[in-house]
Motif scaffolding. Structure first.
Motif, PDB file in Angstrom:
ATOM      1  N   HIS A  35     -22.745  -1.462  -4.644  1.00 53.32           N
ATOM      2  CA  HIS A  35     -22.744  -2.498  -3.599  1.00 53.32           C
ATOM      3  C   HIS A  35     -24.134  -2.647  -2.997  1.00 53.32           C
ATOM      4  CE1 HIS A  35     -21.744  -5.045  -0.249  1.00 53.32           C
ATOM      5  NE2 HIS A  35     -22.062  -4.120   0.626  1.00 53.32           N
ATOM      6  N   GLU A  76     -14.780  -7.131   2.381  1.00 52.99           N
ATOM      7  CA  GLU A  76     -15.265  -5.813   1.945  1.00 52.99           C
ATOM      8  C   GLU A  76     -14.082  -4.863   2.073  1.00 52.99           C
ATOM      9  OE1 GLU A  76     -18.746  -4.451   4.045  1.00 52.99           O
ATOM     10  OE2 GLU A  76     -19.968  -6.168   3.401  1.00 52.99           O
ATOM     11  N   GLU A  78     -12.257  -1.352   2.113  1.00 49.57           N
ATOM     12  CA  GLU A  78     -12.756  -0.025   2.451  1.00 49.57           C
ATOM     13  C   GLU A  78     -11.591   0.937   2.711  1.00 49.57           C
ATOM     14  OE1 GLU A  78     -15.952  -0.189   5.313  1.00 49.57           O
ATOM     15  OE2 GLU A  78     -16.842  -1.910   4.262  1.00 49.57           O
ATOM     16  N   GLN A 163     -12.426  -6.587  -6.233  1.00 44.32           N
ATOM     17  CA  GLN A 163     -13.127  -5.313  -6.027  1.00 44.32           C
ATOM     18  C   GLN A 163     -12.209  -4.201  -6.521  1.00 44.32           C
ATOM     19  OE1 GLN A 163     -14.201  -6.122  -1.542  1.00 44.32           O
ATOM     20  NE2 GLN A 163     -15.761  -4.770  -2.392  1.00 44.32           N
ATOM     21  N   THR A 197     -17.920  -0.231   1.396  1.00 44.63           N
ATOM     22  CA  THR A 197     -17.262  -1.026   0.357  1.00 44.63           C
ATOM     23  C   THR A 197     -17.936  -0.857  -0.996  1.00 44.63           C
ATOM     24  OG1 THR A 197     -16.297  -3.214  -0.081  1.00 44.63           O
ATOM     25  CG2 THR A 197     -18.606  -3.192   0.591  1.00 44.63           C
ATOM     26  N   VAL A 201     -18.037  -7.791  -3.494  1.00 46.75           N
ATOM     27  CA  VAL A 201     -17.785  -8.558  -2.268  1.00 46.75           C
ATOM     28  C   VAL A 201     -17.968 -10.048  -2.557  1.00 46.75           C
ATOM     29  CG1 VAL A 201     -18.525  -6.642  -0.809  1.00 46.75           C
ATOM     30  CG2 VAL A 201     -20.180  -8.419  -1.426  1.00 46.75           C
TER      31      VAL A 201
END
Ligand code: MN
Length: 228
Positions: A35, A76, A78, A163, A197, A201
């Motif tokens: 990232h 993002e 996470e 992702q 993350t 994205v």
């Protein structure tokens, strides 16, 4: 639009039954090398920490509201560690004992406002802190999740994977992040740690359905809307 139309979720119920005010949202930038690379940023040599307000939290089944100030709001995905036991200067070896639960979360980011802030060397508070910009999934007890570095994080948008990464790709693992952050901020029960993350994205459009998952954690489903 009346100010009470945003469903503020300022409390969280831990697996042990305690209902607490949501405290600090400690967020980690650039914690996956892929990232950092896609953002054309260097890999940090210590955790890069920023904060979000608790007023940004929304929960499973609610909406992210795309604000009029941004043309480019990114998802993002996470892993979030929910702090159940506070402390200052927590040793790394004991750090995970302070986590009551894990959840999947989204660190929503107004990428255009963040880029402008970076250029002006301004803080990221605005780009990261809008109402609804910190979706938090249902909590799963830490004991049921096990090793937080052995999970697969995934985000789909309208069913398409955007992702996907293993959490062993984190540059700084959860225990290191807790140790590091607790040397700066006294951690309190109800604090949330958004751990960064992985790559992939991208922009979110009005009407899109986001689903975030992590191994052994309950999924988070969010719809993107725009204020009329
Ligand atoms: Mn993030």
């Amino acid at each position: 639009m009346p100010t009470d139309s945003i469903p503020f979720r300022t409390k969280v119920t831990l697996p042990d039954g305690r209902t607490l005010p949501i405290g600090k949202l400690l967020c980690i930038g650039r914690n996956y090398a892929e990232h950092a690379s896609e953002m054309k940023s260097d890999v940090p040599d210590e955790p890069m920490v920023f904060l979000k307000p608790a007023s940004a939290v929304v929960r499973d089944g609610e909406s992210v509201v795309l604000p009029p100030q941004s043309e480019d709001v990114h998802h993002e995905v996470e892993l979030v560690a929910v702090i159940g036991r506070g402390g200052h200067d927590i040793p790394e070896a004991e750090a995970l004992d302070h986590v009551a639960a894990y959840a999947v979360g989204l660190d929503m980011t107004a990428r255009d406002l963040q880029a402008a802030a970076k250029e002006r060397r301004h803080p990221w508070s605005v780009a990261k802190g809008f109402d609804t910009f910190a979706p938090l999934g249902p909590l799963t007890p830490a004991a049921d999740v096990g090793d937080p570095q052995q999970l697969v994080l995934e985000l789909t948008v309208n069913g398409d994977t955007r992702q996907k990464a293993r959490t062993d790709r984190m540059i700084f693992p959860v225990a290191t992040l807790i140790h590091h952050c607790s040397q700066i901020f006294t951690l309190q029960p109800g604090d949330l740690l958004y751990t960064g993350t992985p790559s992939g994205v991208g922009a979110v459009a009005e009407g899109e359905r986001l689903e975030a998952t992590a191994t052994r954690c309950a999924p988070l489903r969010i719809q993107a809307t725009r204020r009329s």
